[in-house]
Design a protein around this motif. Structure first.
Motif, short mmCIF file in Angstrom:
data_model
loop_
_atom_site.label_atom_id
_atom_site.label_comp_id
_atom_site.label_asym_id
_atom_site.label_seq_id
_atom_site.Cartn_x
_atom_site.Cartn_y
_atom_site.Cartn_z
N ALA A 1 0.81 -1.22 0.00
CA ALA A 1 0.00 0.00 0.00
C ALA A 1 0.84 1.27 0.00
N HIS B 1 1.03 2.94 -2.68
CA HIS B 1 -0.16 3.63 -3.18
C HIS B 1 -1.28 3.23 -2.22
N ASN C 1 -4.35 3.43 -1.77
CA ASN C 1 -5.63 2.85 -2.16
C ASN C 1 -5.48 1.51 -2.88
N GLU C 2 -4.30 0.90 -2.81
CA GLU C 2 -4.06 -0.43 -3.38
C GLU C 2 -3.90 -1.41 -2.22
N ARG D 1 -2.61 7.72 -4.54
CA ARG D 1 -1.52 7.53 -5.50
C ARG D 1 -0.59 8.73 -5.56
N HIS E 1 1.84 -4.09 -4.84
CA HIS E 1 0.91 -3.13 -5.44
C HIS E 1 -0.25 -3.90 -6.06
N CYS E 2 -1.07 -3.20 -6.80
CA CYS E 2 -2.07 -3.83 -7.66
C CYS E 2 -2.33 -2.87 -8.81
N ASP F 1 -5.49 -1.78 -11.88
CA ASP F 1 -6.90 -1.40 -11.83
C ASP F 1 -7.76 -2.66 -11.94
N GLU G 1 2.24 -6.98 -8.70
CA GLU G 1 0.91 -6.44 -8.97
C GLU G 1 -0.11 -7.54 -8.66
N ARG H 1 -7.63 -3.51 -7.99
CA ARG H 1 -7.89 -2.83 -6.72
C ARG H 1 -9.07 -3.42 -5.96
N ARG H 2 -10.03 -3.99 -6.67
CA ARG H 2 -11.20 -4.55 -6.00
C ARG H 2 -11.00 -6.01 -5.59
#
Length: 352
Positions: free
Chosen positions: A39, A41, A43-44, A93, A148-149, A151, A217, A221-222
């Motif tokens: 995380a 980022h 929101n990941e 991000r 990370h991830c 989209d 990755e 994100r979901r």
């Protein structure tokens, strides 16, 4: 296990950021040491979920004396980004103060210059102090994994040529569908760690056995689900067991059978005009040159108000945007192709 906080003073009065850190002391100084963070980022969050379950397993292993190498885990590396909510949406991000990506602008230094990261520390911004503290901590280890991830995405990783094919064990353990072989020329966290490993004090090394710097990755994100996170945690445990960081008599090595693709072979499919996006193909699909990927409704209701977007090369759709409206030039997909897709790409990361 030792639990502590990295404390970063804010840039305004009354603000203080805390980053929880979990450290496990290994029993064998000759065993590899590993640093894992998630995380960056903010929101990941698939990596944060993975590390929650991995920490459960590491605590059990610690009690059983099964940890050979030193391990540092930071499951939520970016409290600054975590607090940046605008109109109900997290902006994790980019730092709103500097407008800089939290995964860019890391100093590129030789490993021998590690302590220079902390020079003039108190004069730097909170975001810069956070970045330098994370990088300084990571460079005290042999192996670095930055979780990370994307989209909407398959499971894949960015790995520098200097760590490949030794890092195929990580790709196998996490059942990655693809590996992107990166140039190592940007200021992203993973590439800054890799730069230091390749420039240990002398000339640049083209191969660095026993070292690793990788961006993993973890799908999209979901994709934050308990069974998925537990399975990924088991995969990361298998990697640690294979490298001798932890002891697991039941460990059985797996072979990686997926592709390892240079970044020059990644087709970045972009919207030629703004419009509503109608996708015809999904992540995981294999496509041929000329296949219809998406339709853009550029002028709703007009007889000629759509544009078709087609594949320029054969390949595997690795990522897709979750947005259903695209501005001109927005990324729609990444396709991992069997051949170079362009010759004018600048070295470094694919996106800002």
């Amino acid at each position: 296990m030792e639990n502590s906080d990295i404390i970063i003073g804010g840039d305004t009065a009354g603000i203080e950021w805390r980053v929880p850190v979990y450290r496990f002391k290994g029993s064998d100084k000759a065993a590899p040491s590993v640093y894992i963070q998630a995380a960056l980022h903010a929101n990941e969050l698939p990596g944060t979920a993975l590390l929650h379950f991995l920490l459960e397993r590491l605590c059990k292993a610690d009690a059983e004396g099964a940890i050979r190498g030193d391990i540092t885990v930071i499951p939520q590396a970016n409290p600054i980004g975590l607090a940046q909510f605008h109109f109900g949406e997290m902006e994790g991000r980019f730092d709103l103060g500097s407008r800089t990506n939290f995964n860019r602008d890391y100093p590129l230094i030789a490993l021998a210059e590690r302590e220079a990261l902390l020079e003039n520390f108190s004069r730097r911004s909170a975001a810069d102090r956070l970045k330098r503290t994370l990088l300084h901590t990571a460079l005290g280890h042999d192996l670095m994994l930055d979780l990370h991830c994307d989209d909407e995405s398959l499971q894949y990783a960015y790995i520098d040529d200097a760590f490949w094919p030794e890092a195929a064990d990580l790709a196998a353990a996490l059942d990655m569908r693809a590996v992107f072989l990166s140039d190592g020329e940007s200021t992203a966290f993973e590439e800054a760690v890799g730069f230091a490993f390749k420039h240990q004090g002398g000339e640049k090394l083209t191969s660095v056995p026993g070292r690793l710097a990788v961006t993993v990755e973890l799908r999209g994100r979901r994709d934050v689900y308990p069974d998925m996170a537990k399975r990924d945690a088991d995969g990361l445990w298998d990697f640690l067991a294979g490298r001798g960081v932890v002891i697991d008599p039941a460990h059985a090595a797996k072979a990686y059978s997926g592709p390892a693709i240079p970044l020059d072979n990644i087709e970045m499919v972009r919207a030629p005009e703004p419009g509503t996006v109608l996708f015809h193909r999904d992540i995981g699909d294999n496509v041929k040159a000329g296949d219809l990927l998406a339709t853009l409704i550029t002028r709703p209701g007009a007889p000629d108000g759509t544009i078709d977007v087609t594949a320029a090369h054969d390949g595997l759709i690795a990522t897709r945007t979750s947005a259903r409206y695209a501005r001109r030039g927005d990324d729609l997909m990444k396709i991992a192709c069997h051949e170079a897709t362009r010759k004018d790409r600048e070295p470094g990361t694919l996106e800002d």
